[in-house]
Design a protein around this motif. Structure first.
Motif, PDB file in Angstrom:
ATOM      1  N   GLU A   5      13.938  24.719  32.045  1.00 27.84           N
ATOM      2  CA  GLU A   5      15.273  25.123  31.630  1.00 27.84           C
ATOM      3  C   GLU A   5      15.774  24.211  30.526  1.00 27.84           C
ATOM      4  O   GLU A   5      15.729  22.993  30.626  1.00 27.84           O
ATOM      5  CB  GLU A   5      16.220  25.063  32.823  1.00 27.84           C
ATOM      6  CG  GLU A   5      17.581  25.613  32.516  1.00 27.84           C
ATOM      7  CD  GLU A   5      18.468  25.618  33.738  1.00 27.84           C
ATOM      8  OE1 GLU A   5      19.671  25.899  33.574  1.00 27.84           O
ATOM      9  OE2 GLU A   5      17.964  25.329  34.834  1.00 27.84           O
ATOM     10  N   ARG A  75      22.534  34.300  32.973  1.00 30.07           N
ATOM     11  CA  ARG A  75      21.872  33.001  33.100  1.00 30.07           C
ATOM     12  C   ARG A  75      20.835  33.020  34.227  1.00 30.07           C
ATOM     13  O   ARG A  75      19.721  32.483  34.076  1.00 30.07           O
ATOM     14  CB  ARG A  75      22.901  31.899  33.357  1.00 30.07           C
ATOM     15  CG  ARG A  75      23.788  31.582  32.167  1.00 30.07           C
ATOM     16  CD  ARG A  75      24.466  30.225  32.320  1.00 30.07           C
ATOM     17  NE  ARG A  75      25.342  30.157  33.470  1.00 30.07           N
ATOM     18  CZ  ARG A  75      26.658  30.409  33.430  1.00 30.07           C
ATOM     19  NH1 ARG A  75      27.226  30.785  32.299  1.00 30.07           N
ATOM     20  NH2 ARG A  75      27.393  30.293  34.523  1.00 30.07           N
ATOM     21  N   ARG A  77      19.286  35.640  35.389  1.00 30.49           N
ATOM     22  CA  ARG A  77      18.182  36.489  34.933  1.00 30.49           C
ATOM     23  C   ARG A  77      17.207  35.699  34.059  1.00 30.49           C
ATOM     24  O   ARG A  77      15.986  35.769  34.239  1.00 30.49           O
ATOM     25  CB  ARG A  77      18.732  37.686  34.160  1.00 30.49           C
ATOM     26  CG  ARG A  77      17.643  38.619  33.609  1.00 30.49           C
ATOM     27  CD  ARG A  77      18.258  39.748  32.783  1.00 30.49           C
ATOM     28  NE  ARG A  77      17.220  40.628  32.283  1.00 30.49           N
ATOM     29  CZ  ARG A  77      16.472  40.392  31.206  1.00 30.49           C
ATOM     30  NH1 ARG A  77      16.673  39.262  30.519  1.00 30.49           N
ATOM     31  NH2 ARG A  77      15.548  41.229  30.816  1.00 30.49           N
ATOM     32  N   ARG A  78      17.749  34.924  33.106  1.00 32.93           N
ATOM     33  CA  ARG A  78      16.880  34.122  32.236  1.00 32.93           C
ATOM     34  C   ARG A  78      16.093  33.098  33.046  1.00 32.93           C
ATOM     35  O   ARG A  78      14.904  32.863  32.786  1.00 32.93           O
ATOM     36  CB  ARG A  78      17.713  33.416  31.158  1.00 32.93           C
ATOM     37  CG  ARG A  78      18.254  34.337  30.088  1.00 32.93           C
ATOM     38  CD  ARG A  78      18.748  33.542  28.879  1.00 32.93           C
ATOM     39  NE  ARG A  78      19.867  32.660  29.221  1.00 32.93           N
ATOM     40  CZ  ARG A  78      21.129  33.008  29.162  1.00 32.93           C
ATOM     41  NH1 ARG A  78      21.470  34.239  28.782  1.00 32.93           N
ATOM     42  NH2 ARG A  78      22.091  32.154  29.464  1.00 32.93           N
ATOM     43  N   GLY A  82      12.101  33.048  33.307  1.00 33.24           N
ATOM     44  CA  GLY A  82      11.485  31.913  32.622  1.00 33.24           C
ATOM     45  C   GLY A  82      10.817  30.905  33.534  1.00 33.24           C
ATOM     46  O   GLY A  82      10.183  29.963  33.059  1.00 33.24           O
ATOM     47  N   ALA A 142      15.467  41.710  37.356  1.00 38.43           N
ATOM     48  CA  ALA A 142      14.717  40.550  36.854  1.00 38.43           C
ATOM     49  C   ALA A 142      13.539  40.222  37.763  1.00 38.43           C
ATOM     50  O   ALA A 142      12.449  39.887  37.285  1.00 38.43           O
ATOM     51  CB  ALA A 142      15.649  39.349  36.735  1.00 38.43           C
TER      52      ALA A 142
END
Length: 211
Positions: A5, A75, A77-78, A82, A142
């Motif tokens: 992150e 946020r 979802r990312r 990731g 997601a």
């Protein structure tokens, strides 16, 4: 590296601080004067910003009372998409929520006030439920994308992604309610991870000391 992150930049920290200040002002004013007597102008003045700035963060006055943050879903979802591919979905979701709840302990008083305010306003409870359902669907999509990265992100996720998203949301709520009500002597992060550990274990009957 994928899965790491990125540090939160100064601009983003300021945005989050302003949003938090507005939400806190709204809740405190509602607790003192009653929701029906609180205006956007009063909230903005208490947070030392303009009404125009207020609407950069919230679509309506009521959104401030329930602390709806339209950026949270994006946020999380990312973070889910990731995270390192070797991590299981529940761990990934847990860590994404943990990052969003990092300031819960420092805002304990405000969260308790908010709970009291919402008890007096059923329409706000409905509004908050609707927002949570939207965020849950975003999370399920997601998770589905993470499980099958080569497929398009589905409009209607399957059973497993929906279940993980729903169970995770419930785990967050139970963690906050249990800790906030004084049901635990441990700090919030310990309670939070304990709840997810129960889920990851498949919810077997706990030992007597862990009930």
């Amino acid at each position: 590296m994928k899965g790491e992150e990125a540090p939160v930049g100064l601009r983003e920290r300021k945005k989050r601080a302003t949003r938090a200040a507005l939400a806190e002002a709204a809740v405190r004013l509602a607790a003192e004067h009653g929701i029906e007597n609180v205006t956007v102008e009063a909230i903005s003045d208490a947070a030392d910003v303009s009404p125009r700035t207020f609407f950069n963060y919230f679509d309506s006055r009521d959104d401030a009372f329930v602390m709806i943050d339209s950026d949270v879903g994006a946020r999380i979802r990312r973070a889910v998409l990731g995270a390192p591919p070797e991590l299981d979905p529940l761990t990934v979701v847990r860590d994404a929520f943990a990052a969003e709840l990092a300031d819960v302990e420092s805002r304990h008083e405000v969260w308790n006030l908010r709970a009291e305010v919402l008890k007096q306003a059923p329409h706000l409870m409905v509004r908050m439920l609707g927002a949570h359902m939207e965020d849950e669907l975003v999370l399920a999509r997601a998770i589905a994308k993470r499980l099958d990265p080569d497929a398009p992100e589905p409009e209607q996720p399957g059973l497993y992604p929906r279940l993980v998203a729903a169970v995770a949301g419930t785990a967050v709520r139970i963690s906050m309610q249990h800790w906030g009500a004084g049901g635990a002597s441990d700090p919030f992060p310990v309670v939070f991870r304990s709840v997810f550990a129960h889920l990851a274990a498949g919810l077997p009957a706990p030992a007597r000391g862990d009930r």
